[in-house]
Design a protein around this motif. Structure first.
Motif, PDB file in Angstrom:
ATOM      1  N   ASP A   1     -27.685 -25.084 -10.296  1.00 47.71           N
ATOM      2  CA  ASP A   1     -29.000 -24.445 -10.213  1.00 47.71           C
ATOM      3  C   ASP A   1     -28.969 -23.196  -9.331  1.00 47.71           C
ATOM      4  N   LEU A   2     -27.890 -22.430  -9.462  1.00 46.62           N
ATOM      5  CA  LEU A   2     -27.720 -21.209  -8.673  1.00 46.62           C
ATOM      6  C   LEU A   2     -27.582 -19.965  -9.545  1.00 46.62           C
ATOM      7  N   TYR A   3     -27.796 -20.103 -10.850  1.00 46.40           N
ATOM      8  CA  TYR A   3     -27.613 -18.962 -11.745  1.00 46.40           C
ATOM      9  C   TYR A   3     -28.936 -18.249 -11.935  1.00 46.40           C
ATOM     10  N   PHE A   4     -28.944 -16.973 -11.597  1.00 43.41           N
ATOM     11  CA  PHE A   4     -30.130 -16.145 -11.769  1.00 43.41           C
ATOM     12  C   PHE A   4     -29.723 -14.906 -12.556  1.00 43.41           C
ATOM     13  N   PRO A   5     -30.018 -14.881 -13.861  1.00 45.53           N
ATOM     14  CA  PRO A   5     -29.621 -13.719 -14.657  1.00 45.53           C
ATOM     15  C   PRO A   5     -30.221 -12.444 -14.085  1.00 45.53           C
ATOM     16  N   GLN A   6     -29.462 -11.369 -14.177  1.00 42.73           N
ATOM     17  CA  GLN A   6     -29.957 -10.092 -13.673  1.00 42.73           C
ATOM     18  C   GLN A   6     -31.048  -9.572 -14.588  1.00 42.73           C
ATOM     19  N   VAL A   7     -32.095  -9.085 -13.970  1.00 43.02           N
ATOM     20  CA  VAL A   7     -33.207  -8.507 -14.707  1.00 43.02           C
ATOM     21  C   VAL A   7     -33.025  -6.998 -14.696  1.00 43.02           C
ATOM     22  N   GLU A   8     -33.270  -6.392 -15.843  1.00 42.42           N
ATOM     23  CA  GLU A   8     -33.095  -4.949 -15.951  1.00 42.42           C
ATOM     24  C   GLU A   8     -34.026  -4.235 -14.995  1.00 42.42           C
ATOM     25  N   ASN A   9     -33.517  -3.209 -14.350  1.00 45.66           N
ATOM     26  CA  ASN A   9     -34.277  -2.380 -13.432  1.00 45.66           C
ATOM     27  C   ASN A   9     -35.427  -1.721 -14.195  1.00 45.66           C
ATOM     28  N   SER A  10     -36.622  -1.697 -13.618  1.00 44.94           N
ATOM     29  CA  SER A  10     -37.791  -1.146 -14.306  1.00 44.94           C
ATOM     30  C   SER A  10     -37.632   0.338 -14.602  1.00 44.94           C
TER      31      SER A  10
ATOM     32  N   GLY B   1     -34.982   1.562 -15.704  1.00 37.73           N
ATOM     33  CA  GLY B   1     -34.055   1.657 -16.814  1.00 37.73           C
ATOM     34  C   GLY B   1     -32.638   2.005 -16.400  1.00 37.73           C
ATOM     35  N   GLY B   2     -32.381   2.065 -15.107  1.00 33.91           N
ATOM     36  CA  GLY B   2     -31.050   2.434 -14.665  1.00 33.91           C
ATOM     37  C   GLY B   2     -30.536   1.569 -13.539  1.00 33.91           C
ATOM     38  N   ILE B   3     -29.297   1.798 -13.208  1.00 35.83           N
ATOM     39  CA  ILE B   3     -28.642   1.098 -12.113  1.00 35.83           C
ATOM     40  C   ILE B   3     -28.445   2.115 -10.996  1.00 35.83           C
ATOM     41  N   PRO B   4     -28.764   1.757  -9.769  1.00 30.97           N
ATOM     42  CA  PRO B   4     -28.590   2.721  -8.668  1.00 30.97           C
ATOM     43  C   PRO B   4     -27.131   3.167  -8.539  1.00 30.97           C
ATOM     44  N   LEU B   5     -26.928   4.428  -8.204  1.00 31.00           N
ATOM     45  CA  LEU B   5     -25.573   4.950  -8.048  1.00 31.00           C
ATOM     46  C   LEU B   5     -24.826   4.220  -6.938  1.00 31.00           C
ATOM     47  N   SER B   6     -25.561   3.680  -5.966  1.00 32.39           N
ATOM     48  CA  SER B   6     -24.909   2.907  -4.903  1.00 32.39           C
ATOM     49  C   SER B   6     -24.226   1.677  -5.485  1.00 32.39           C
ATOM     50  N   GLU B   7     -24.823   1.072  -6.512  1.00 31.20           N
ATOM     51  CA  GLU B   7     -24.210  -0.082  -7.173  1.00 31.20           C
ATOM     52  C   GLU B   7     -22.990   0.367  -7.984  1.00 31.20           C
ATOM     53  N   VAL B   8     -23.107   1.463  -8.685  1.00 26.89           N
ATOM     54  CA  VAL B   8     -21.987   1.976  -9.482  1.00 26.89           C
ATOM     55  C   VAL B   8     -20.802   2.293  -8.580  1.00 26.89           C
ATOM     56  N   SER B   9     -21.053   2.839  -7.403  1.00 26.37           N
ATOM     57  CA  SER B   9     -19.967   3.237  -6.502  1.00 26.37           C
ATOM     58  C   SER B   9     -19.164   2.046  -5.995  1.00 26.37           C
ATOM     59  N   ARG B  10     -19.755   0.851  -5.996  1.00 32.26           N
ATOM     60  CA  ARG B  10     -19.041  -0.349  -5.539  1.00 32.26           C
ATOM     61  C   ARG B  10     -18.023  -0.842  -6.566  1.00 32.26           C
ATOM     62  N   HIS B  11     -18.115  -0.388  -7.783  1.00 31.08           N
ATOM     63  CA  HIS B  11     -17.230  -0.837  -8.860  1.00 31.08           C
ATOM     64  C   HIS B  11     -16.150   0.225  -9.089  1.00 31.08           C
ATOM     65  N   ASN B  12     -15.214   0.269  -8.161  1.00 33.17           N
ATOM     66  CA  ASN B  12     -14.204   1.333  -8.173  1.00 33.17           C
ATOM     67  C   ASN B  12     -12.782   0.798  -8.303  1.00 33.17           C
ATOM     68  N   LYS B  13     -12.640  -0.381  -8.864  1.00 30.89           N
ATOM     69  CA  LYS B  13     -11.312  -0.976  -9.070  1.00 30.89           C
ATOM     70  C   LYS B  13     -10.817  -0.633 -10.469  1.00 30.89           C
ATOM     71  N   PRO B  14      -9.501  -0.694 -10.694  1.00 34.55           N
ATOM     72  CA  PRO B  14      -8.952  -0.343 -12.011  1.00 34.55           C
ATOM     73  C   PRO B  14      -9.551  -1.155 -13.164  1.00 34.55           C
ATOM     74  N   HIS B  15      -9.930  -2.420 -12.913  1.00 31.19           N
ATOM     75  CA  HIS B  15     -10.469  -3.241 -13.989  1.00 31.19           C
ATOM     76  C   HIS B  15     -11.981  -3.059 -14.164  1.00 31.19           C
ATOM     77  N   ASP B  16     -12.612  -2.286 -13.295  1.00 35.95           N
ATOM     78  CA  ASP B  16     -14.034  -1.983 -13.450  1.00 35.95           C
ATOM     79  C   ASP B  16     -14.169  -0.720 -14.287  1.00 35.95           C
ATOM     80  N   CYS B  17     -15.044  -0.759 -15.236  1.00 35.28           N
ATOM     81  CA  CYS B  17     -15.247   0.428 -16.068  1.00 35.28           C
ATOM     82  C   CYS B  17     -16.728   0.792 -16.029  1.00 35.28           C
ATOM     83  N   TRP B  18     -17.160   1.318 -14.906  1.00 36.63           N
ATOM     84  CA  TRP B  18     -18.547   1.714 -14.746  1.00 36.63           C
ATOM     85  C   TRP B  18     -18.589   3.235 -14.789  1.00 36.63           C
ATOM     86  N   VAL B  19     -19.537   3.763 -15.524  1.00 34.66           N
ATOM     87  CA  VAL B  19     -19.669   5.205 -15.680  1.00 34.66           C
ATOM     88  C   VAL B  19     -21.129   5.576 -15.464  1.00 34.66           C
ATOM     89  N   ALA B  20     -21.355   6.650 -14.730  1.00 35.28           N
ATOM     90  CA  ALA B  20     -22.712   7.154 -14.519  1.00 35.28           C
ATOM     91  C   ALA B  20     -22.975   8.268 -15.531  1.00 35.28           C
TER      92      ALA B  20
END
Length: 86
Positions: free
Chosen positions: A53-62, A64-83
């Motif tokens: 009982d610990l699963y909380f699906p992510q709700v889309e940001n109102s 319509g986007g993801i903050p750049l601060s979140e994108v910047s945390r995904h900087n590993k070779p296996h992460d494929c985040w693009v702004a």
């Protein structure tokens, strides 16, 4: 995220160990680019979180986007985040 759950003091030791093991396996699979295996492990993680009982699906940001601060945390070779347009 699993990382934030692992820091939670109220998490049982058995569940913490299972989550940590699965997260480590998932990252290892991603490091060798075995995306199918990583997806299976992620599904097992979600099932474990649902059962606990610990699963909380992510709700889309109102906005319509993801903050750049979140994108910047995904900087590993296996992460494929693009702004786009940001």
């Amino acid at each position: 995220s699993v990382a934030s759950l692992l820091k939670h003091k109220g998490l049982g030791e058995s569940l913490r160990a299972q989550l940590q093991s699965l997260e480590t396996q998932k990252r290892a699979a991603l490091d060798v680019e075995d995306f199918g295996q990583a997806q299976q492990i992620k599904s097992a993680l979600v099932c474990l979180l649902v059962e606990a009982d610990l699963y909380f699906p992510q709700v889309e940001n109102s906005s319509g986007g993801i903050p750049l601060s979140e994108v910047s945390r995904h900087n590993k070779p296996h992460d494929c985040w693009v702004a786009l347009n940001g």
